[in-house]
Design a protein around this motif. Structure first.
Motif: not given
Length: 333
Positions: A26-34, A202-215
């Protein structure tokens, strides 16, 4: 005076998805520990924001959901040892969450086929928890308002699993319950493709939806986007999603559909015209079914996923985009 804020965090703990997330390909690997180290820093920041703030953490595991931590009740008798360089509330959160997650992972063991994560069950438990703490017992009626009573509860979902089409009805019921309780649902997509149902939540409850581009910048995303309560977000530039996928899942095959057919009696959605509604057993005219089948458009890349309307099974008109749908028709837009 600023009111207390409640935060319910739902952590997607799918072992398979976290194994894939940690791959070095992966370009930005992310382990469960991190991930946990950055999540715990965010949870500590929420507790430090105001003394009366409350926190609860749920884990969505394969086939079940569990309560990992609650600031209003002690889940175990094991109190971490104190030292001069630690703050007890922070250390209590860190040790409890990590220990319970490790215990749950050890209990899972090796599975031939991993069940889907019980994300909807975790959301339901979070809503029940919020309903309990935001509606104090009748014995406290007439007493002066307690500043610790929560006024803007919210739920933060940290997701790594893809959509499960069979959970469409339960997740929509959870969204309607959140709207009634005035609960904001925020979603942080840590790994995997975008999720249709969580975008809608997120949309129906006026929240925010964010997709991580840089994990590798997870903590920055969490603090800048999800730390502030809903009352303060009105004056902040909180990120919002540009495009929302409003597709639904059919009731017959549990598949996410671009174009569907709606029963005008119970509003069940089907991917193809049926002679009898499988939900309310309503029978539809044969001539209408023939015309709808003949008028079914062929999906192409140009017209897919653009929110074409859902045709009414009791209406002989062919499905076509209209600004004002006729009686009995609904639209995915």
């Amino acid at each position: 005076m600023e009111k207390a804020s409640h935060l319910s965090v739902i952590v997607d703990l799918s072992p398979t998805q976290w194994h894939l997330s940690a791959q070095t390909s992966n370009q930005y690997p992310l382990s469960i520990e991190t991930f946990l180290s950055q999540l715990l820093a965010f949870l500590n920041a929420h507790i430090a924001s105001k003394h009366e703030n409350s926190l609860v953490v749920f884990g969505a595991l394969p086939g079940k959901s569990v309560l990992l931590y609650s600031s209003t009740e002690l889940l175990s008798d094991d109190v971490p040892s104190l030292d001069a360089n630690s703050y007890l509330p922070f250390k209590l959160v860190d040790s409890t969450v990590v220990q319970r997650i490790m215990n749950e992972f050890d209990a899972i063991g090796e599975l031939e086929e991993e069940p889907s994560c019980a994300l909807v069950g975790a959301v339901t438990k979070a809503l029940c928890y919020i309903n309990r703490i935001t509606h104090p017992s009748s014995t406290t009626a007439g007493v002066a308002e307690d500043p610790s009573i929560v006024h803007d509860p919210r739920i933060l979902i940290l997701s790594v699993s893809p959509d499960l089409s069979s959970s469409y009805i339960p997740i929509m019921n959870a969204i309607f319950s959140a709207q009634k309780l005035k609960v904001t649902i925020d979603v942080c997509k840590v790994y995997g493709p975008d999720t249709v149902f969580l975008q809608q939540a997120a949309h129906l409850t006026n929240g925010s939806y964010i997709y991580l581009e840089r994990r590798d910048a997870l903590l920055q995303y969490l603090i800048m986007s999800f730390l502030s309560p809903t009352s303060i977000r009105k004056i902040l530039a909180v990120p919002k999603q540009d495009k929302i996928d409003f597709r639904a899942a059919c009731f017959c095959h549990k598949n996410i559909v671009d174009i569907g057919f709606v029963c005008s009696v119970c509003l069940s959605i089907f991917c193809q015209p049926l002679p009898v509604c499988s939900t309310c057993r309503t029978k539809f005219p044969i001539n209408t079914l023939k015309r709808l089948n003949a008028a079914r458009p062929i999906l192409t890349p140009a017209n897919s996923r653009i929110g074409l309307p859902l045709a009414n099974l009791n209406n002989a008109a062919s499905p076509r985009p209209t600004s004002t749908p006729p009686n009995g028709m609904s639209s995915l837009r």
